[in-house]
Structures are given as structure tokens and as C-alpha cells.
Design a protein around this motif. Structure first.
Motif, PDB file in Angstrom:
ATOM      1  N   PRO A  67       0.971  -1.411   0.030  1.00 13.11           N
ATOM      2  CA  PRO A  67       0.111  -0.020   0.059  1.00 13.11           C
ATOM      3  C   PRO A  67       0.559   1.684   0.160  1.00 13.11           C
ATOM      4  CG  PRO A  67      -0.495  -1.447   1.430  1.00 13.11           C
ATOM      5  CD  PRO A  67       0.304  -2.006   1.271  1.00 13.11           C
ATOM      6  N   VAL A  68       0.243   2.344  -0.408  1.00 14.46           N
ATOM      7  CA  VAL A  68       1.080   3.678  -0.507  1.00 14.46           C
ATOM      8  C   VAL A  68       1.054   3.936   0.701  1.00 14.46           C
ATOM      9  CG1 VAL A  68       0.334   4.328  -3.435  1.00 14.46           C
ATOM     10  CG2 VAL A  68      -1.038   4.597  -0.268  1.00 14.46           C
ATOM     11  N   ARG A  69       2.390   4.781   1.003  1.00 15.58           N
ATOM     12  CA  ARG A  69       2.213   5.327   2.595  1.00 15.58           C
ATOM     13  C   ARG A  69       1.884   7.389   2.754  1.00 15.58           C
ATOM     14  NH1 ARG A  69       8.617   2.946   4.782  1.00 15.58           N
ATOM     15  NH2 ARG A  69       7.668   0.707   3.593  1.00 15.58           N
ATOM     16  N   PRO A  70       0.865   7.709   3.750  1.00 20.57           N
ATOM     17  CA  PRO A  70       0.868   8.721   3.635  1.00 20.57           C
ATOM     18  C   PRO A  70       1.911   9.416   3.915  1.00 20.57           C
ATOM     19  CG  PRO A  70       0.001   7.588   4.756  1.00 20.57           C
ATOM     20  CD  PRO A  70       0.870   7.039   4.569  1.00 20.57           C
ATOM     21  N   ALA A  71       2.543  10.670   3.693  1.00 22.02           N
ATOM     22  CA  ALA A  71       3.417  11.995   3.164  1.00 22.02           C
ATOM     23  C   ALA A  71       3.595  12.950   3.064  1.00 22.02           C
ATOM     24  CB  ALA A  71       4.693  11.019   2.663  1.00 22.02           C
ATOM     25  N   ALA A  72       3.831  14.047   3.871  1.00 22.73           N
ATOM     26  CA  ALA A  72       3.449  15.163   3.454  1.00 22.73           C
ATOM     27  C   ALA A  72       5.093  16.266   3.233  1.00 22.73           C
ATOM     28  CB  ALA A  72       3.073  15.516   4.715  1.00 22.73           C
ATOM     29  N   THR A  73       5.223  17.419   3.004  1.00 20.88           N
ATOM     30  CA  THR A  73       6.360  17.673   2.542  1.00 20.88           C
ATOM     31  C   THR A  73       6.651  18.979   2.510  1.00 20.88           C
ATOM     32  OG1 THR A  73       8.550  17.940   1.285  1.00 20.88           O
ATOM     33  CG2 THR A  73       5.985  17.791  -0.379  1.00 20.88           C
ATOM     34  N   VAL A  74       7.273  19.975   2.779  1.00 21.69           N
ATOM     35  CA  VAL A  74       6.708  21.197   2.210  1.00 21.69           C
ATOM     36  C   VAL A  74       7.653  22.126   1.354  1.00 21.69           C
ATOM     37  CG1 VAL A  74       6.666  23.628   4.455  1.00 21.69           C
ATOM     38  CG2 VAL A  74       6.411  21.068   5.790  1.00 21.69           C
ATOM     39  N   VAL A  75       7.439  23.065   1.063  1.00 24.39           N
ATOM     40  CA  VAL A  75       8.400  23.841  -0.083  1.00 24.39           C
ATOM     41  C   VAL A  75       8.331  24.971   0.564  1.00 24.39           C
ATOM     42  CG1 VAL A  75       8.712  23.913  -2.448  1.00 24.39           C
ATOM     43  CG2 VAL A  75       7.011  21.801  -1.857  1.00 24.39           C
ATOM     44  N   MET A  76      10.019  25.054   1.225  1.00 23.21           N
ATOM     45  CA  MET A  76       9.927  26.422   1.738  1.00 23.21           C
ATOM     46  C   MET A  76      10.042  27.543   0.599  1.00 23.21           C
ATOM     47  SD  MET A  76      11.442  25.575   5.091  1.00 23.21           S
ATOM     48  CE  MET A  76      10.861  23.709   6.454  1.00 23.21           C
ATOM     49  N   LEU A  77       9.544  28.670   1.013  1.00 23.66           N
ATOM     50  CA  LEU A  77      10.221  30.136  -0.553  1.00 23.66           C
ATOM     51  C   LEU A  77      10.759  30.879   0.329  1.00 23.66           C
ATOM     52  CD1 LEU A  77       6.881  29.532  -2.243  1.00 23.66           C
ATOM     53  CD2 LEU A  77       9.462  27.888  -2.393  1.00 23.66           C
ATOM     54  N   ARG A  78      11.328  31.788  -0.732  1.00 23.13           N
ATOM     55  CA  ARG A  78      11.887  33.367  -0.250  1.00 23.13           C
ATOM     56  C   ARG A  78      12.125  33.841  -0.553  1.00 23.13           C
ATOM     57  NH1 ARG A  78      17.555  32.731   2.882  1.00 23.13           N
ATOM     58  NH2 ARG A  78      18.948  32.453   0.150  1.00 23.13           N
ATOM     59  N   ASP A  79      11.662  36.039  -0.994  1.00 27.50           N
ATOM     60  CA  ASP A  79      12.182  36.180  -1.918  1.00 27.50           C
ATOM     61  C   ASP A  79      13.242  37.314  -2.090  1.00 27.50           C
ATOM     62  OD1 ASP A  79       9.422  36.223  -3.493  1.00 27.50           O
ATOM     63  OD2 ASP A  79       8.814  37.263  -1.691  1.00 27.50           O
ATOM     64  N   ALA A  80      14.237  36.608  -2.250  1.00 27.19           N
ATOM     65  CA  ALA A  80      15.852  37.308  -3.052  1.00 27.19           C
ATOM     66  C   ALA A  80      15.393  38.003  -3.815  1.00 27.19           C
ATOM     67  CB  ALA A  80      16.640  35.605  -3.090  1.00 27.19           C
ATOM     68  N   PRO A  81      17.006  38.893  -3.793  1.00 26.32           N
ATOM     69  CA  PRO A  81      17.352  39.977  -4.646  1.00 26.32           C
ATOM     70  C   PRO A  81      17.021  39.210  -6.094  1.00 26.32           C
ATOM     71  CG  PRO A  81      18.418  39.880  -3.302  1.00 26.32           C
ATOM     72  CD  PRO A  81      18.118  38.820  -3.106  1.00 26.32           C
ATOM     73  N   ALA A  82      17.550  38.046  -6.800  1.00 28.91           N
ATOM     74  CA  ALA A  82      17.188  37.441  -7.985  1.00 28.91           C
ATOM     75  C   ALA A  82      16.110  37.020  -8.117  1.00 28.91           C
ATOM     76  CB  ALA A  82      18.495  37.116  -8.076  1.00 28.91           C
ATOM     77  N   GLY A  83      15.243  36.746  -7.445  1.00 26.87           N
ATOM     78  CA  GLY A  83      13.739  36.533  -7.310  1.00 26.87           C
ATOM     79  C   GLY A  83      13.509  34.910  -6.440  1.00 26.87           C
ATOM     80  N   LEU A  84      12.467  34.578  -6.840  1.00 28.06           N
ATOM     81  CA  LEU A  84      12.204  33.554  -5.739  1.00 28.06           C
ATOM     82  C   LEU A  84      13.251  32.515  -5.478  1.00 28.06           C
ATOM     83  CD1 LEU A  84       9.147  32.547  -4.803  1.00 28.06           C
ATOM     84  CD2 LEU A  84       8.971  31.250  -6.644  1.00 28.06           C
ATOM     85  N   GLU A  85      13.003  32.058  -4.514  1.00 27.00           N
ATOM     86  CA  GLU A  85      14.103  30.985  -4.024  1.00 27.00           C
ATOM     87  C   GLU A  85      13.224  29.667  -3.600  1.00 27.00           C
ATOM     88  OE1 GLU A  85      18.322  33.377  -4.392  1.00 27.00           O
ATOM     89  OE2 GLU A  85      17.430  32.819  -1.919  1.00 27.00           O
ATOM     90  N   VAL A  86      13.578  28.911  -3.576  1.00 31.50           N
ATOM     91  CA  VAL A  86      13.218  27.561  -2.825  1.00 31.50           C
ATOM     92  C   VAL A  86      14.496  26.696  -2.043  1.00 31.50           C
ATOM     93  CG1 VAL A  86      12.035  24.998  -2.967  1.00 31.50           C
ATOM     94  CG2 VAL A  86      12.011  27.141  -5.346  1.00 31.50           C
ATOM     95  N   PHE A  87      13.922  26.292  -1.243  1.00 30.97           N
ATOM     96  CA  PHE A  87      14.810  25.859   0.027  1.00 30.97           C
ATOM     97  C   PHE A  87      14.610  24.039  -0.569  1.00 30.97           C
ATOM     98  CE2 PHE A  87      15.783  23.511   4.501  1.00 30.97           C
ATOM     99  CZ  PHE A  87      17.080  24.124   4.270  1.00 30.97           C
ATOM    100  N   LEU A  88      16.224  23.509  -0.279  1.00 32.82           N
ATOM    101  CA  LEU A  88      16.269  21.768  -0.160  1.00 32.82           C
ATOM    102  C   LEU A  88      17.752  21.471   0.292  1.00 32.82           C
ATOM    103  CD1 LEU A  88      17.042  22.622  -4.506  1.00 32.82           C
ATOM    104  CD2 LEU A  88      14.769  21.259  -2.830  1.00 32.82           C
ATOM    105  N   MET A  89      17.381  20.304   0.960  1.00 34.28           N
ATOM    106  CA  MET A  89      18.626  19.355   1.309  1.00 34.28           C
ATOM    107  C   MET A  89      19.157  18.165   0.255  1.00 34.28           C
ATOM    108  SD  MET A  89      16.458  20.152   4.959  1.00 34.28           S
ATOM    109  CE  MET A  89      14.830  18.695   4.359  1.00 34.28           C
ATOM    110  N   LYS A  90      19.651  18.046   1.056  1.00 31.45           N
ATOM    111  CA  LYS A  90      20.163  16.926   0.409  1.00 31.45           C
ATOM    112  C   LYS A  90      20.381  15.637   1.498  1.00 31.45           C
ATOM    113  CE  LYS A  90      24.276  14.932  -1.675  1.00 31.45           C
ATOM    114  NZ  LYS A  90      25.622  15.459  -1.506  1.00 31.45           N
TER     115      LYS A  90
END
Length: 293
Positions: free
Chosen positions: A11-34
Motif C-alpha cells: 500500500p501507499v504510505r501517506p506523507a507530507a512535504t513543505v516547499v519553503m520559499l523566499r524572495d531574494a534579490p534575483a527572484g524566488l528561491e526554494v529551500f532544498l536539502m540533500k
């Protein structure tokens, strides 16, 4: 990234994720983790903060620790087949995972907008569960701070993992005064990048991305600001994205809604409707620029 060839019938496992955003001088940025290279799910890949729903997420005293009624959260997810409490648990899971993985705590103290995120993190490290930390510190989770964005359901022929997930993606801005950073446990590096820059680094082989992240970043590249993303998220119900893979000429092709071979003929997001697995990566037929069509 290695291609998974297994058929998954669990069965599929329920999950949730948060795409964190911010405004920077060059435009929209996204937070990514390795993710840690030894992780059994997307080891070494760059992802948004998130993870599986825990049984305890549904057991939180939601009347005391959520800022919105369960019926409002349920309506926002647009999932008639789940209960209101299950919907609340998905929000709790998203906020818990965001805190555990990035240190960002979407919460307010009783009678005060200020919180001591460092103390909450210390309690978590001491072995106190997330629900216990909220109760001990008298915190109310700010579900209004995260907005449903999309829902991704892994097919029975997953392309990059041997597990299936039903993941709700939320978008948000990091609360003022807080800093997102990897936890040095499940994740080993973190970075803020413009969506197009992240995809360029993926294309150049500098970072690894899984197909949901590729497609989400391609979608976000159409927005110039956090406000633009949040306005779109609030203006429509989150689309359900069920990739439909098939094998062709010895390689894997993943189709998305709007593709001629997909069971859903109407597109639900901008960008390509197919990704091809070539040279140990997923790419659209028309090359890098077609990610932004």
C-alpha cells in the motif's frame, strides 16, 4: 540516479512535504536539502523537507494545538475519501517534518507570536516527542502558514524508489526570525536556489533530483515571487498527480497529466508532460529549455 525496475504492490504510505520559499534579490528561491547518501529513500538526492505520516500525528490534541478547525483543513485538501482528523494529521506531519528536518517551527505561543524554536529543538533532541513539545511549551501550530500545492501518488512501477507514497505538497514562506538548515542526520547539506538554477545544476550533474522535484521546480520557475506562488495555491484546489510510466526502447518514460498516453488528458501544471530516463537522469525530450514550456 539509478532506475528502479521493481513492481511495488504494498500500500501507499501517506506523507507530507513543505516547499519553503523566499524572495531574494534575483527572484524566488526554494529551500532544498540533500538526503543522506545511505538513506533508503532518495539517498543523495536534493528534496524538500518532508516525510511519512506517523501514527502520533493523528493523536495530537488538535483543538488545542492547531490554529484552524479540522473541517477547514479537510476542505483545503479536497480529499473526500479521508476523515477530517486524517486531514489534520497530514498538516501535523508536514509541520513536524519541517521542524525535525530544517529546524523551522510554524507555531505561536499562547498569547504571543514569539516562540523559542531553539528550546523546542533541544526538547526534541532530548527525546520528547513532537506532540509533547507542543504541549509542554503551549504552542499552537500555524496551519495557515502552509498552503496545499499538489498531491503526488507514486505508481506501482516507481522509477527511483522501491516504496510508494501518497505525498501532499504544501508551499510556505519561512517565518520571520527563523533559519532553515539541514539536520546533519537525515540530511547532510542544504541550499536556497532559484528554481531554474536548481534545475540547471541538476542538468549539469551538480545535484541529483527525483522526478517530483524536477516537475515541481519547473512549475515554480513560472513564478517571480512568494506571493505569486501563494496566490495560485489559494486560488485552486491541489491537483492530484499520478505519474504513469512505461518502458520504451529499453528505457523508462514517465507520463504526466496532459500527455497523450496519460489517463488524465488535461494538464494540471506547466512544463513537459514526459520525462525520459537517459544517462542516469530524467530529462524532457526537447532538452533543458523544454522544462520551462
Amino acid at each position: 540516479m539509478e532506475l528502479n525496475l521493481e513492481i511495488v504492490t504494498t500500500p501507499v504510505r501517506p506523507a507530507a512535504t513543505v516547499v519553503m520559499l523566499r524572495d531574494a534579490p534575483a527572484g524566488l528561491e526554494v529551500f532544498l536539502m540533500k538526503r543522506h547518501s545511505l538513506s533508503d529513500v532518495l539517498g543523495g538526492a536534493y528534496v524538500f523537507p518532508g516525510g511519512k505520516v506517523d501514527a502520533l500525528d493523528d493523536e495530537l490534541d488538535m483543538a488545542a494545538h492547531l490554529d484552524q478547525p479540522l473541517q477547514v483543513l479537510h476542505a483545503g485538501l479536497n480529499e473526500a475519501d479521508i476523515s477530517e482528523r486524517t486531514a489534520g494529521g497530514l498538516y501535523v506531519a508536514a509541520l513536524r517534518e519541517a521542524f525535525e528536518e530544517s529546524g523551522v517551527l510554524f507555531a505561536q505561543g499562547a498569547g504571543s507570536p514569539d516562540i523559542d524554536a531553539a528550546r523546542a529543538a533541544a526538547l526534541l533532541r532530548e527525546g520528547h516527542g513532537f506532540n509533547a513539545v507542543l504541549a509542554q511549551m503551549g504552542l499552537r501550530l500555524q496551519t495557515r502558514s502552509i498552503v496545499p500545492w499538489s498531491r503526488w501518488i507514486t505508481p506501482t512501477a516507481p522509477s527511483v524508489t522501491n516504496k510508494r507514497f501518497d505525498t501532499r505538497f504544501f508551499v510556505s514562506v519561512v517565518p520571520a526570525g527563523q533559519v532553515a538548515i539541514h539536520d546533519d542526520h537525515e540530511t547532510t547539506e542544504s541550499i536556497w536556489l532559484e528554481p531554474r538554477t536548481a534545475l540547471q545544476q541538476y542538468w549539469d550533474g551538480q545535484i541529483a533530483l527525483a522526478p517530483p522535484q524536477i516537475m515541481s521546480l519547473a512549475h515554480l520557475s513560472h513564478h517571480a515571487s512568494v506571493q505569486s506562488v501563494l496566490m495560485q495555491a489559494r486560488s485552486r484546489l491541489p491537483p492530484v498527480i499520478q505519474p504513469e510510466p512505461f518502458d520504451q526502447d529499453g528505457g523508462r518514460v514517465i507520463c504526466y497529466p496532459g500527455d497523450a498516453r496519460h489517463s488524465v488528458r488535461e494538464p494540471v501544471m506547466p512544463g513537459p508532460t514526459r520525462l525520459y530516463y537517459r544517462n542516469k537522469r530524467f530529462e524532457p525530450l526537447g532538452g533543458f529549455d523544454s522544462l520551462f514550456a
